[in-house]
Design an enzyme around this catalytic site. Sequence first.
Site, short mmCIF file in Angstrom:
data_model
loop_
_atom_site.label_atom_id
_atom_site.label_comp_id
_atom_site.label_asym_id
_atom_site.label_seq_id
_atom_site.Cartn_x
_atom_site.Cartn_y
_atom_site.Cartn_z
CB CYS A 250 -0.70 -0.03 1.18
SG CYS A 250 -1.93 -1.41 1.30
CG HIS B 142 -1.05 3.21 4.53
ND1 HIS B 142 -1.06 1.68 4.25
CD2 HIS B 142 -0.44 3.08 5.75
CE1 HIS B 142 -0.25 1.24 4.78
NE2 HIS B 142 0.06 1.87 6.06
#
Length: 504
Positions: free
Chosen positions: A70, A126
Amino acid sequence: MGKKAVDVAVILASIVTVTLCKPPNIVFIVVDDLGWNDIGFNNPDIISPNVDRLAREGIILDHAYVQPLCSPSRSSFMTGYYPYRTGLQHLVILPQQPVCAPLTKSFLPQEMKNLGYATHMVGKWHLGFCNWNCTPTFRGFDSFLGYYNAQEDYYIRTFGKFYYYDFRDNQTLSVKQNGTYSTYVFQERVRNIINAHDTSKPLFLYLPLQSVHEPLEVPKHYYNMYPNIQNEDRRIFSGMVTAMDDVIGNLTSFLTQRDMYNDTLFVFTADNGGWIQFGGNNYPLRGGKFTIWEGGTRAVSFVTGPGLKVTGTRFEGLMHAVDWMPTIVAAAGGEIKDKDIDGINMWDAISTGSASPRSEFIYNLDDMFLPGEGHAGIRQGDYKLIVGFPGLYSGWYLPNQTQDRVAGQKVLDAINASYQPGGRPVQPFTLENPQGWDDEPHLYNLKDDPTEHNNLADQMPDLVVKLKQRMAEYKLKYVPPNYPKHDPNSNPTKYGGAWTPGWC
């Protein structure tokens, strides 16, 4: 022709010119952990009519690549730099780590603001949050609704074994959405953004959805749409894909209601391959999330909307996550001034269906000897070289194949423990080879062998040497992983039980 007729013709021509020159609205959709075999246009067993329609109306990017996890992919999307050049190539940013995407790099929304766009973000960040300057509204977004970390409960917005809260409306902790499934929450925010948008200026909407990352949670009616799937994880996961698809369908309806749909360019991509441990699937590609096999890095992706001269086909050219920043900016009529970025402007190639300007890319360069994701790989033309550990999952996995969560969790727990004070690093291994991974090079011709069955390294040693040398050239710009130990100042108990910036 009389003077009045000439004047009218000039006015009409001016209107047409202005209309043609108006930048498109751009919606950049990132679906979390969506595998190659997890979308309808690659797998008819998946119900995703809205995404499938958009893909058919545009151009499917058949060889669009991302990072295996990610944070590295999202950093590439936002900066145009390979993660090995920003220190984000190793695993992902953990909530207790005092680190974020480098503040010295210009972010995509900042570039879009410079072009006159309104910029909004809805979903997963993130990219670090230890300092407020790391967070979305300080990095170019006019508004933000979502969460900072890798994952959280779809209903109660908590992350971590102690159920610490992680959900923000701009900079403010927001609890009013608590109890509502996240796709509904994000969908409502998208509706509000579009309804409030001043159409005299273009809209840039970054929509990195929570779907379809674990935990595996979905409203019952989506689960019931897959009665023929016997594997429980796969059934829930498939329902989550359809829930995601409904968000996209409603997004297009909101735009249509504001007469904005025909002026909107949609960019759609996964951030990495499907996580086979939690229902995702990349078959027939090898591997999955965490790995630099094709199943971990070859992304589901397409573009549709104004400016495309070729539609209804698949683009066979190479593209990498770092290319999205300069490509989106180019589609908006701009140009990236930073000539040191790794990204290449792909807009002309994609929009005309012409040859890709990219002939090679780096899968990853990571010298930290720990398990999890792949360490080093390069693609040049049809050939791919993997050096060292390729990642946790190295097999070929069928959609209904049950995975050993215990074995997978073992490595994740070991990784996490290794970054606690006094933690010890652990050796790389794969689920198929728990005793360790051989350190021999792996060479594949992806044109002839896209599923990576036939290692050609012994047959083509000269090419192995050539690609290793090319990797060494890339490594001249290598930045060591910025992967610090956990900082006790991050503890949410210091901030009322919520993950909160301001401690680094």
